[in-house]
Design an enzyme around this catalytic site. Structure first.
Site, short mmCIF file in Angstrom:
data_model
loop_
_atom_site.label_atom_id
_atom_site.label_comp_id
_atom_site.label_asym_id
_atom_site.label_seq_id
_atom_site.Cartn_x
_atom_site.Cartn_y
_atom_site.Cartn_z
N GLU A 293 -15.96 -13.55 -26.21
CA GLU A 293 -16.77 -12.74 -27.14
C GLU A 293 -16.87 -11.30 -26.67
O GLU A 293 -16.84 -10.38 -27.49
CB GLU A 293 -18.17 -13.36 -27.33
CG GLU A 293 -18.18 -14.80 -27.85
CD GLU A 293 -17.33 -15.01 -29.10
OE1 GLU A 293 -17.20 -14.09 -29.91
OE2 GLU A 293 -16.77 -16.12 -29.24
N TYR A 368 -4.92 -18.80 -31.70
CA TYR A 368 -5.56 -18.24 -30.50
C TYR A 368 -4.63 -18.40 -29.30
O TYR A 368 -4.34 -17.47 -28.56
CB TYR A 368 -6.88 -18.97 -30.20
CG TYR A 368 -7.99 -18.75 -31.20
CD1 TYR A 368 -7.80 -18.94 -32.57
CD2 TYR A 368 -9.27 -18.37 -30.78
CE1 TYR A 368 -8.83 -18.76 -33.48
CE2 TYR A 368 -10.31 -18.19 -31.68
CZ TYR A 368 -10.08 -18.39 -33.03
OH TYR A 368 -11.11 -18.21 -33.92
ZN LIG Z 1 -12.68 -15.12 -31.26
#
Ligand SMILES: [Zn+2]
Length: 459
Positions: A293, A368
């Site tokens: 994050e 990802y």
């Molecule tokens: Zn993310």
């Protein structure tokens, strides 16, 4: 349709219903009066925009709330609600290239919006509010041009019951209390995408945390203070590591909110990250998510997306940052994590083009991981020094702006033309490529040392 009517889409094939044409926004001033007990919102949005064509009519994204009086440049304008849109007809057409101001009074009971990726937007917690808008939830709480390519400044004022703490993007510039209600004023000067604008309300304790030169704030329920302090103890080190690897932190501050409720996944907002109580175990169990994050502040928030197709630029970098942090903090190296991730991907269907996954798969975990592997393949191909120069040049060139995969390929080509083959194989072909063998210092040198080396050789 008259050529002077603004399009009701930003033209992004991933979210064709989102965004609008004919103008770009400069700033949003949101005055939100909210009652926690009844989930009642009364608000005024003042939106400054510049037209890109003559406009006899234009629209904002706006979902399930009621619009009252609408003014365009101080004059009463006609407005019509339709699912997901508020269409405005100004008293006189707006010239092409003109700056104009729209004031919209609105109200209702905000609720999250259904999307192909679950519920997004303004959502009530057990005893508070969370806003998690990616990718299409922003219209659940304010009228906006809901596309990441249109960034704007935000000034958000929230007035609610005094017992609650409010956190929004940017710097807290005012707090006042009157008749049991408190007003909180926040200013976000750096350009911000609508999905990254946020309001968090809860019975939170806030404490400052020094993150190098960046002022940090932790907000959490008092009962879990010890867990939060333990898990956020890594943040100063993470900030230092990422500033070294990615360049200067792009915002005025960083706030970490931990909600009393459990959340499925943590999420990023501009200058903020939001974790569920379940992510903060006091033992660093989700340390990688904290790194993920924080990295989004560079990748996704400062360097934003020109279109959702390029989502791997957000998530690939954020995932790679998890591996870099692991390596930097003396745990498993990025190379070892990359090879493990590749082995895992080998067991899954290779049926997604990471560079253009389609809207249904844009938040698939394979984006990802394969996105991060793409970056690792680049690093192995050009070596640590050139790789970290490339990354810093990237965050610098597109700071507070937006970018595309082609922009990244073009920048990388300046380091090594053969990288184009790497991008083609990892992003635009289905079969899973093999990683280059480790001939560079990527896995052998001490990571801290290699980052320093990259910095000193920055071009
Ligand atoms: Zn993310």
């Amino acid at each position: 349709m008259s050529p002077a009517v603004g399009a009701r889409t930003a033209g992004d094939p991933y979210l064709p219903g989102s965004g609008n044409g004919g103008y770009s926004t400069e700033s949003y001033t949101l005055d939100l009066r909210y009652r926690m007990l009844t989930n009642r919102l009364d608000a005024t949005a003042t939106i400054e925009a510049v037209s890109t064509q003559q406009l006899t009519r234009f629209s904002f994204d706006f979902n399930r709330l009621q619009a009252g009086r609408v003014l365009v440049d101080g004059r009463r304008a006609k407005s019509v609600l339709s699912p997901g849109k508020l269409t405005i007809t100004p008293a006189t057409p707006i010239d092409s290239g003109a700056a104009f101001t729209v004031v919209i009074e609105y109200s209702g009971s905000p609720a999250p919006r259904r999307s192909a990726w679950g519920l997004v937007g303004w959502e009530e917690l057990e005893d508070g509010v969370i806003v998690a808008s990616q990718p299409s939830g922003a219209p659940s709480w304010f009228p906006c041009n809901d596309h990441p390519s249109d960034k704007a400044r935000y000034s958000i004022r929230v007035t609610t019951e005094q017992a609650y703490t409010v956190l929004c993007n940017g710097v807290l510039t005012g707090h006042s209390v009157s008749s049991g209600r408190a007003s909180w004023q926040f200013e976000q000067q750096q350009p911000t995408a609508s999905y990254l604008a946020t309001v968090q309300i809860g019975r939170y304790t806030t404490t400052p945390i020094e993150l190098g030169g960046v002022p940090g704030t932790l907000a959490y329920p008092k009962e879990i203070e010890a867990r939060v302090e333990a898990d956020c103890g890594q943040l100063p080190g993470m900030m230092a590591c990422f500033e070294e690897a990615f360049g200067p932190y792009p915002f005025d501050g960083y706030t970490v909110v931990t909600t009393p409720d459990d959340l499925e996944i943590p999420l990023e907002a501009q200058g903020m990250a939001i974790f569920g109580a379940n992510h903060i175990d006091g033992e660093g169990g989700e340390e990688r998510l904290m790194a993920h994050e924080l990295a989004h502040q560079w990748f996704g928030n400062s360097v934003g997306l020109d279109a959702w197709q390029h989502i791997w630029l957000n998530e690939g970098f954020a995932c790679y940052a998890e591996w870099l942090w692991s390596e930097h903090s003396g745990k498993e190296s990025a190379d070892s994590l990359a090879r493990a991730a590749r082995t895992k991907l080998k067991g899954l269907p290779a049926d997604i083009l990471v560079g253009d996954p389609g809207s249904a798969d844009m938040f698939d975990d394979r984006i990802y991981k394969r996105g991060a592997l793409t970056l690792h393949a680049v690093r192995l191909t050009i070596g640590d020094s050139a790789f970290f120069s490339l990354v810093k040049e990237w965050t610098d060139a597109h700071r507070h702006s937006t970018a595309t995969t082609d922009d990244f390929r073009a920048l990388a080509a300046g380091y090594d033309e053969s990288l184009d083959g790497v991008f083609e194989a990892w992003l635009f072909s289905l079969p899973l490529p093999t990683l280059p063998t480790v001939s560079s210092p990527a896995s052998s040198a001490s990571p801290a040392k290699s980052l320093v080396k990259a910095k000193s050789r920055r071009r």
